[in-house]
Design an enzyme around this catalytic site. Structure first.
Site, short mmCIF file in Angstrom:
data_model
loop_
_atom_site.label_atom_id
_atom_site.label_comp_id
_atom_site.label_asym_id
_atom_site.label_seq_id
_atom_site.Cartn_x
_atom_site.Cartn_y
_atom_site.Cartn_z
N GLU A 320 14.73 -25.49 -4.41
CA GLU A 320 15.87 -24.59 -4.69
C GLU A 320 15.40 -23.14 -4.76
O GLU A 320 16.08 -22.23 -4.29
CB GLU A 320 16.61 -25.00 -5.96
CG GLU A 320 17.11 -26.45 -5.99
CD GLU A 320 17.79 -26.94 -4.72
OE1 GLU A 320 18.37 -26.11 -3.99
OE2 GLU A 320 17.73 -28.16 -4.43
N TYR A 405 16.56 -31.80 7.11
CA TYR A 405 15.49 -31.56 6.15
C TYR A 405 14.13 -31.90 6.75
O TYR A 405 13.23 -31.07 6.84
CB TYR A 405 15.68 -32.42 4.90
CG TYR A 405 16.84 -32.02 4.03
CD1 TYR A 405 18.14 -32.41 4.36
CD2 TYR A 405 16.65 -31.27 2.88
CE1 TYR A 405 19.22 -32.05 3.55
CE2 TYR A 405 17.72 -30.91 2.07
CZ TYR A 405 19.00 -31.30 2.40
OH TYR A 405 20.05 -30.94 1.61
N1 BES Z 1 21.74 -27.07 -0.62
C1 BES Z 1 21.29 -28.37 -0.91
C2 BES Z 1 22.37 -29.25 -1.48
C3 BES Z 1 23.55 -29.43 -0.56
C4 BES Z 1 23.37 -29.73 0.77
C5 BES Z 1 24.83 -29.30 -1.06
C6 BES Z 1 24.48 -29.88 1.60
C7 BES Z 1 25.93 -29.45 -0.23
C8 BES Z 1 25.74 -29.74 1.10
C9 BES Z 1 20.12 -28.36 -1.87
O1 BES Z 1 19.24 -27.30 -1.68
C10 BES Z 1 19.29 -29.58 -1.58
O2 BES Z 1 18.81 -29.69 -0.50
N2 BES Z 1 19.16 -30.47 -2.54
C11 BES Z 1 18.34 -31.64 -2.38
C12 BES Z 1 16.98 -31.33 -2.92
C13 BES Z 1 15.84 -32.07 -2.28
C14 BES Z 1 15.85 -32.07 -0.79
C15 BES Z 1 14.53 -31.49 -2.77
C16 BES Z 1 18.99 -32.76 -3.16
O3 BES Z 1 19.96 -32.52 -3.86
O4 BES Z 1 18.55 -33.89 -3.05
ZN ZN Z 2 18.19 -27.51 0.13
#
Ligand code: BES
Ligand code: ZN
Length: 628
Positions: A320, A405
């Site tokens: 984050e 990702y």
């Molecule tokens: N921005 C994302 C969360 C998100 C993605 C919200 C798409 C809505 C739509 C956040 O940065 C994220 O990637 N969170 C991951 C963290 C992990 C990859 C380290 C999560 O929540 O699992």
């Molecule tokens: Zn993210």
């Protein structure tokens, strides 16, 4: 992980299917955001001023949004904003000190995009004007969750939080809800007196608790980064520019778990240039927060499931924080370019983790990431496996899983390997500088990469190779497959133990990281008898683990293998956590093991009241799929 895009993609498809495009003309525009109704070619917003009352009883925000706008097209007489489940009381256009009420109407509601708000612009409205909208949200707002006291850590006060990404800001503010538009904002927020409001803005740790709070966000941000939370929140510092907001009951545990946040911030600045946002704080929310974390600027929202007691899950914090550069500073132009947010962030997350911890730990995380990616590639249809997929009517029920990702991270690691760390770090630093406070498409990224690296003499990577990553399915040749000796040893151990070649007491579990335990569990052969599972569970306390990711892995296996002895504990897991990553796959495994679809439904019915509506919707969609 990118589950919000599942319904989004599907809805987009039905949208494009009925748009009546002329046959054989390829009207697909990769730079266009298909997830907004806003006519951003004609009007753009520069600033937002909010004045909101937070009403826990009615479960609504009520007040005013004033949008400072510019007209780009002098012929335009209609302005379209995004809304969802909002009630509009009045709309007025303010110009040169005078105010005139404007006519407005709602257009047709779209399942994913919400409801367009059409505002008639009085003739002659000037180049710059203000739009004053009086409105309130509804309890169904998809961005807001209103938690009763029993669903908080303290149990005495209610708590509310927002989650705007990707297309939910429109359900709490009427605006141009697209990453293509950046706005600064200010807000006045009135709450019950005992509660504190925080936003993705200049939170002051010393703010007196008066029930009226003022915020400024001087850096321009896309709408999906608008965020608010109100609750019995308190602050504790972590470092000079970093700290934690959470309920008092979670404050000490959070300070311990996230103690390395300041070091991460300093390291990120050393690697990629200045942190442009002022403070960096964390807000640790109740369990129903649907994600691991959300990169709301200056204040990342964080799941309490990271509180494992041994700092093993803090890569989410690094992630984050990394978004402060990749995503918040340089933003994907549309959700199709999401890999530029998430892939680059995952890459930087690993780089930070290497320095703050060590490369062995990060290699363990990389191996787990790679395994999840390979699993996803088995189910994600080919046309959705590109980093920048073409979202059109050939993609039906598809979603991207971890492609943005993990494949994104692997692409950047591939480039780093090819050009060397020093050169690639310099490239990224200049990329952030070049595109700071702007948006970027995949095509612009490729051009910038081409100009600065690919076209240099002796470049080891061609544009064609780069485009294979961005536009083709699967993993290109030359990808470097993550390796970890520790995890190899854990996998070998699982095999040997399954074959009775080593006893449980010979496995060095005490030395295993949570990641090694996860890999061990995932490496157990399919045909293991229940006695062995029982011995493993008893020996390691898997069903009672405090580590949410170990629990996730174990209960997926429990459900897949129908190891019913642990079903009671599995239900405890499903009620303890609300982060969808931790629970949706467990329901999924239960629903598809051939026997337990009804049981999955029953457990879901018992737990759903505590879940976030988005999480509940994803689980429900999974259960519905299992039925087919
Ligand atoms: N921005 C994302 C969360 C998100 C993605 C919200 C798409 C809505 C739509 C956040 O940065 C994220 O990637 N969170 C991951 C963290 C992990 C990859 C380290 C999560 O929540 O699992
Ligand atoms: Zn993210």
């Amino acid at each position: 992980m990118y589950r919000t895009l599942i319904p989004t993609v599907i809805a987009f498809l039905s949208l494009s299917a009925c748009s009546g495009d002329v046959e054989e003309v390829d009207s697909y525009d990769p730079a266009r955001d298909y997830f907004t109704f806003a006519n951003t070619g004609q009007f753009v917003t520069d600033h937002l001023a909010l004045d909101l009352n937070v009403d826990f009883e009615a479960q609504e925000l009520r007040g005013f949004a004033m949008l400072s706008m510019r007209r780009l097209d002098s012929a335009a007489t209609e302005l379209v904003l995004d809304t969802r489940d909002l009630t509009i009381a009045s709309v007025a256009v303010l110009e040169n000190g005078s105010s005139a009420s404007a006519e407005y109407r709602f257009g047709e509601t779209h399942e994913t995009l919400g409801t367009p708000l059409h505002i008639a612009m009085p003739e002659g409205a000037g180049e710059r004007f203000e739009l004053m909208i009086e409105y309130n949200t509804s309890p169904q707002s998809t961005a807001l969750q209103w938690l009763p006291p029993e669903l908080t850590a303290g149990g005495k006060h209610p708590l509310m939080f927002s989650q705007s990404q990707a297309v939910h800001a429109r359900s709490w503010v009427p605006l141009q809800d697209t990453p293509a538009i950046r706005i600064t904002y200010e807000a006045t927020v009135r709450t019950p007196e005992s509660l504190l409001a925080v936003m993705s803005a200049n939170n002051d740790p010393l703010t007196p608790r008066t029930g009226e709070y003022h915020f400024d966000m001087p850096q321009p941000i896309p709408s999906y980064l608008l965020a608010i939370s109100v609750g019995n929140l308190y602050f504790a510092p972590l470092g000079e520019d970093t700290g934690i907001y959470t309920e008092p009951e979670l404050l000490d545990a959070s300070v311990y778990e996230f103690a390395d946040t300041q070091a991460m911030l300093e390291q990120a600045e050393a690697m990629y240039g200045p942190y442009d946002w002022g403070r960096y704080d964390l807000l640790v929310l109740p369990p129903s927060f649907p994600y691991g974390g959300m990169e709301n600027p200056r204040l990342s929202f964080i799941t309490p499931s990271l509180l494992a007691g041994e700092r093993s899950l803090v890569s989410v914090i690094a992630h984050e924080l990394a978004h402060s550069w990749s995503g918040n500073l340089v933003t994907n132009a549309t959700w199709r370019d999401g890999w530029l947010n998430e892939g680059m962030t995952s890459y930087i997350e690993s780089r930070l983790m290497e320095v703050i911890y060590d490369v062995k730990r990060v290699d363990e995380e990389r191996v787990l990431m790679y395994r999840e990616l390979l699993l996803d590639l088995e189910s994600v249809p080919e046309q959705m496996q590109a980093l920048a997929p073409r979202l059109d009517d050939t993609t039906s029920e598809d979603f991207q899983g971890t492609i943005h990702y993990s494949k994104g991270q692997l692409f950047l690691e591939y480039l780093e390997d090819a050009f060397g760390r020093e050169v690639f770090d310099e490239f990224l630093t200049s990329y952030f500088k070049e595109f700071a406070f702007g948006t970027i498409t995949t095509e612009q990224f490729l051009d910038y990469l081409d100009l600065n690296l690919l076209s240099q003499e002796g470049s080891p990577v061609t544009r064609e190779q780069a485009e294979q990553w961005t536009y083709q399915p699967g993993l290109p040749e030359g990808v470097s497959i993550p390796q970890s000796e520790n995890l190899d040893a854990a996998a070998a151990m699982a095999q040997a133990w399954a074959e009775d070649k080593v006893g449980l007491d010979e496995i060095p579990f005490a030395d295993y990281s949570p990641q090694a335990k996860i890999h061990f569990i995932n490496s157990m052969p399919a045909d293991l008898d229940f006695e062995k599972l029982a011995a493993l569970d008893a020996g390691l306390g898997l069903s009672d683990t405090r580590n949410a990711e170990v629990g996730r892995t174990w209960f997926i296996q429990v459900a897949t293998r129908r190891y019913t002895d642990a079903y009671e504990q599995m239900e405890v897991h499903l009620n303890r956590f609300g982060r969808s990553r931790l629970i949706a796959p467990v329901y999924g495994a239960l629903a598809t093991n051939g026997e337990d679809l009804d049981l999955a439904r029953e457990m879901f019915a018992r737990a759903r009241g505590a879940y976030h509506p988005l999480t509940a919707a994803w689980i429900e969609a999974g259960l519905a799929r299992a039925e087919d």
